[in-house]
Scaffold this motif. Structure first.
Motif, PDB file in Angstrom:
ATOM      1  N   SER A   6       0.831  -1.204   0.000  1.00  0.00           N
ATOM      2  CA  SER A   6       0.000   0.000   0.000  1.00  0.00           C
ATOM      3  C   SER A   6       0.865   1.254   0.000  1.00  0.00           C
ATOM      4  O   SER A   6       0.556   2.232  -0.703  1.00  0.00           O
ATOM      5  N   ILE A   7       1.937   1.242   0.777  1.00  0.00           N
ATOM      6  CA  ILE A   7       2.853   2.389   0.805  1.00  0.00           C
ATOM      7  C   ILE A   7       3.484   2.601  -0.556  1.00  0.00           C
ATOM      8  O   ILE A   7       3.577   3.728  -1.055  1.00  0.00           O
ATOM      9  N   LYS A   8       3.921   1.516  -1.193  1.00  0.00           N
ATOM     10  CA  LYS A   8       4.556   1.635  -2.507  1.00  0.00           C
ATOM     11  C   LYS A   8       3.563   2.153  -3.548  1.00  0.00           C
ATOM     12  O   LYS A   8       3.897   3.022  -4.358  1.00  0.00           O
ATOM     13  N   THR A   9       2.351   1.626  -3.545  1.00  0.00           N
ATOM     14  CA  THR A   9       1.346   2.069  -4.505  1.00  0.00           C
ATOM     15  C   THR A   9       1.009   3.539  -4.317  1.00  0.00           C
ATOM     16  O   THR A   9       0.899   4.301  -5.293  1.00  0.00           O
ATOM     17  N   LEU A  10       0.861   3.967  -3.066  1.00  0.00           N
ATOM     18  CA  LEU A  10       0.506   5.351  -2.793  1.00  0.00           C
ATOM     19  C   LEU A  10       1.655   6.299  -3.114  1.00  0.00           C
ATOM     20  O   LEU A  10       1.436   7.396  -3.628  1.00  0.00           O
ATOM     21  N   SER A  11       2.896   5.881  -2.860  1.00  0.00           N
ATOM     22  CA  SER A  11       4.036   6.757  -3.102  1.00  0.00           C
ATOM     23  C   SER A  11       4.335   6.922  -4.588  1.00  0.00           C
ATOM     24  O   SER A  11       4.812   7.977  -5.013  1.00  0.00           O
ATOM     25  N   LEU A  12       4.062   5.896  -5.382  1.00  0.00           N
ATOM     26  CA  LEU A  12       4.353   5.957  -6.813  1.00  0.00           C
ATOM     27  C   LEU A  12       3.160   6.366  -7.654  1.00  0.00           C
ATOM     28  O   LEU A  12       3.261   6.425  -8.883  1.00  0.00           O
ATOM     29  N   SER A  13       2.042   6.665  -7.026  1.00  0.00           N
ATOM     30  CA  SER A  13       0.821   6.955  -7.779  1.00  0.00           C
ATOM     31  C   SER A  13       0.906   8.261  -8.553  1.00  0.00           C
ATOM     32  O   SER A  13       0.238   8.408  -9.574  1.00  0.00           O
ATOM     33  N   HIS A  14       1.735   9.199  -8.091  1.00  0.00           N
ATOM     34  CA  HIS A  14       1.789  10.504  -8.758  1.00  0.00           C
ATOM     35  C   HIS A  14       2.849  10.566  -9.840  1.00  0.00           C
ATOM     36  O   HIS A  14       3.015  11.610 -10.493  1.00  0.00           O
ATOM     37  N   LEU A  15       3.569   9.476 -10.087  1.00  0.00           N
ATOM     38  CA  LEU A  15       4.610   9.472 -11.108  1.00  0.00           C
ATOM     39  C   LEU A  15       4.007   9.200 -12.478  1.00  0.00           C
ATOM     40  O   LEU A  15       3.041   8.446 -12.617  1.00  0.00           O
ATOM     41  N   THR A  16       4.602   9.807 -13.489  1.00  0.00           N
ATOM     42  CA  THR A  16       4.176   9.542 -14.859  1.00  0.00           C
ATOM     43  C   THR A  16       4.811   8.242 -15.363  1.00  0.00           C
ATOM     44  O   THR A  16       5.666   7.654 -14.706  1.00  0.00           O
ATOM     45  N   ALA A  17       4.378   7.804 -16.547  1.00  0.00           N
ATOM     46  CA  ALA A  17       4.918   6.564 -17.111  1.00  0.00           C
ATOM     47  C   ALA A  17       6.417   6.695 -17.390  1.00  0.00           C
ATOM     48  O   ALA A  17       7.183   5.749 -17.154  1.00  0.00           O
ATOM     49  N   TRP A 120      12.548   7.543  -0.936  1.00  0.00           N
ATOM     50  CA  TRP A 120      13.081   8.705  -1.650  1.00  0.00           C
ATOM     51  C   TRP A 120      12.010   9.407  -2.481  1.00  0.00           C
ATOM     52  O   TRP A 120      12.035  10.632  -2.621  1.00  0.00           O
ATOM     53  N   VAL A 121      11.066   8.638  -3.042  1.00  0.00           N
ATOM     54  CA  VAL A 121       9.999   9.258  -3.825  1.00  0.00           C
ATOM     55  C   VAL A 121       9.118  10.127  -2.942  1.00  0.00           C
ATOM     56  O   VAL A 121       8.654  11.204  -3.351  1.00  0.00           O
ATOM     57  N   VAL A 122       8.889   9.692  -1.715  1.00  0.00           N
ATOM     58  CA  VAL A 122       8.049  10.464  -0.794  1.00  0.00           C
ATOM     59  C   VAL A 122       8.803  11.676  -0.257  1.00  0.00           C
ATOM     60  O   VAL A 122       8.237  12.768  -0.140  1.00  0.00           O
ATOM     61  N   LYS A 123      10.076  11.508   0.048  1.00  0.00           N
ATOM     62  CA  LYS A 123      10.819  12.561   0.736  1.00  0.00           C
ATOM     63  C   LYS A 123      11.407  13.601  -0.202  1.00  0.00           C
ATOM     64  O   LYS A 123      11.500  14.780   0.149  1.00  0.00           O
ATOM     65  N   TYR A 124      11.819  13.198  -1.405  1.00  0.00           N
ATOM     66  CA  TYR A 124      12.504  14.101  -2.315  1.00  0.00           C
ATOM     67  C   TYR A 124      11.679  14.275  -3.587  1.00  0.00           C
ATOM     68  O   TYR A 124      10.660  13.610  -3.794  1.00  0.00           O
ATOM     69  N   SER A 125      12.161  15.156  -4.442  1.00  0.00           N
ATOM     70  CA  SER A 125      11.525  15.323  -5.747  1.00  0.00           C
ATOM     71  C   SER A 125      11.802  14.096  -6.611  1.00  0.00           C
ATOM     72  O   SER A 125      12.694  13.288  -6.318  1.00  0.00           O
ATOM     73  N   THR A 126      11.049  13.983  -7.696  1.00  0.00           N
ATOM     74  CA  THR A 126      11.189  12.798  -8.550  1.00  0.00           C
ATOM     75  C   THR A 126      12.574  12.708  -9.166  1.00  0.00           C
ATOM     76  O   THR A 126      13.197  11.640  -9.197  1.00  0.00           O
ATOM     77  N   LEU A 127      13.110  13.831  -9.660  1.00  0.00           N
ATOM     78  CA  LEU A 127      14.439  13.834 -10.262  1.00  0.00           C
ATOM     79  C   LEU A 127      15.504  13.470  -9.236  1.00  0.00           C
ATOM     80  O   LEU A 127      16.417  12.675  -9.525  1.00  0.00           O
ATOM     81  N   ALA A 128      15.389  14.025  -8.033  1.00  0.00           N
ATOM     82  CA  ALA A 128      16.359  13.703  -6.990  1.00  0.00           C
ATOM     83  C   ALA A 128      16.289  12.225  -6.597  1.00  0.00           C
ATOM     84  O   ALA A 128      17.314  11.588  -6.331  1.00  0.00           O
ATOM     85  N   ALA A 129      15.087  11.663  -6.583  1.00  0.00           N
ATOM     86  CA  ALA A 129      14.940  10.244  -6.253  1.00  0.00           C
ATOM     87  C   ALA A 129      15.567   9.361  -7.329  1.00  0.00           C
ATOM     88  O   ALA A 129      16.214   8.354  -7.018  1.00  0.00           O
ATOM     89  N   ILE A 130      15.399   9.739  -8.597  1.00  0.00           N
ATOM     90  CA  ILE A 130      15.999   8.972  -9.694  1.00  0.00           C
ATOM     91  C   ILE A 130      17.516   9.025  -9.614  1.00  0.00           C
ATOM     92  O   ILE A 130      18.206   8.011  -9.782  1.00  0.00           O
ATOM     93  N   VAL A 131      18.072  10.217  -9.350  1.00  0.00           N
ATOM     94  CA  VAL A 131      19.530  10.356  -9.235  1.00  0.00           C
ATOM     95  C   VAL A 131      20.056   9.526  -8.067  1.00  0.00           C
ATOM     96  O   VAL A 131      21.076   8.841  -8.172  1.00  0.00           O
ATOM     97  N   ARG A 132      19.372   9.570  -6.942  1.00  0.00           N
ATOM     98  CA  ARG A 132      19.802   8.771  -5.787  1.00  0.00           C
ATOM     99  C   ARG A 132      19.721   7.272  -6.083  1.00  0.00           C
ATOM    100  O   ARG A 132      20.592   6.501  -5.674  1.00  0.00           O
ATOM    101  N   MET A 133      18.659   6.862  -6.783  1.00  0.00           N
ATOM    102  CA  MET A 133      18.516   5.445  -7.117  1.00  0.00           C
ATOM    103  C   MET A 133      19.642   4.989  -8.038  1.00  0.00           C
ATOM    104  O   MET A 133      20.243   3.913  -7.825  1.00  0.00           O
TER     105      MET A 133
END
Length: 263
Positions: A6-17, A120-133
């Motif tokens: 549920s946490i993963k689904t909710l955290s990634l729900s606002h991301l685009t394809a 990271w998706v919840v705490k940071y911006s999407t670009l920052a989360a991608i760079v960290r990943m």
């Protein structure tokens, strides 16, 4: 497990394809070394099983000279042509065990980065989360390649290296479990407002022993048990081979001594 889903689904729900794709690619880069060595180990196990070395027997009905010649001929595939090459060469089962530990490392790497991705998706911006990943994936790849270059420089045997890599990733999984434990999932139960799911960070961090035991300790322990059984089997077989070789040499020495006495 349901709460994490549920946490993963909710955290990634606002991301685009496209953001989903970049995030998945940044995470899955770390899976390349285990997959490559998994395929390599399976290939070597297949070659040893169906190669000429599989037909090698230390004892045969023929004379000693023919037996030694066959051992030298079959052991020459390694390039050294020594008598004991058949005893020191890794067996196919050891490469199968190495592929098992590659699967364990692959699973641990995916679990670690997948949990960190949610945080990271919840705490940071999407670009920052991608760079960290992507940076974390490079750290894992660098660690694995460094250990492989240090402990398996010849690139012909790396069972012990992947066991060590899995142990290091086990410690990283426990660290990840502690770091991500302050991300909580809940539902707003206020009667004046519609029910709304939310994610929030708490100040207190804990270690989920159940999660660590079921999703980390059990796979590593199961792989360790299978490896112990496989290596004990190889040890017994190798001792039998050494005993056969020693018995063969003693018989030849006794025959030579009898020939000298009769001659």
């Amino acid at each position: 497990m349901r709460t994490y889903s549920s946490i993963k689904t909710l955290s990634l729900s606002h991301l685009t394809a496209r953001q989903h794709l970049l995030m998945a690619m940044s995470r899955d880069v770390s899976l390349l070394p285990p997959i490559i060595y998994l395929l390599t180990s399976c290939q070597k196990a297949w070659e040893l099983t169906h190669g000429d070395i599989a037909n090698l027997k230390l004892y045969g009905p023929g004379p000693l000279k023919e037996t030694v010649a066959s051992i030298v001929r079959y052991s020459g595939w390694q390039g050294d042509g020594t008598l004991l090459a058949s005893l020191t060469t890794a067996r196919a089962s050891e490469y199968l065990l190495c592929s098992l530990w590659c699967i364990v490392s692959l699973y641990l790497s995916y679990s670690i980065l997948d949990s960190l991705m949610v945080r990271w998706v919840v705490k940071y911006s999407t670009l920052a989360a991608i760079v960290r990943m992507f940076a974390m994936s490079l750290v894992i790849i660098t660690l694995e390649l460094m250990l492989l270059a240090s402990l398996s420089p010849n690139g012909d045997y790396y069972l012990h290296t992947w066991i060590l890599i899995s142990c290091v990733l086990t410690g990283a999984y426990i660290w990840q479990n502690y770091i991500t434990s302050n991300l909580n999932y809940g539902v707003n139960m206020d009667q004046e407002k519609p029910r709304r799911k939310y994610l929030r960070f708490s100040k207190k961090r804990t270690i989920d022993l159940y999660n660590i035991t079921v999703f980390c300790v059990v796979p590593v322990g199961l792989a360790s048990f299978i490896t112990m059984i496989g290596l004990l089997r190889n040890l017994v077989i190798q001792r039998l081979d050494v005993e056969q070789l020693g018995r063969m040499l003693r018989c030849n020495a006794n025959q030579n001594s009898e020939e000298c006495l009769t001659g």
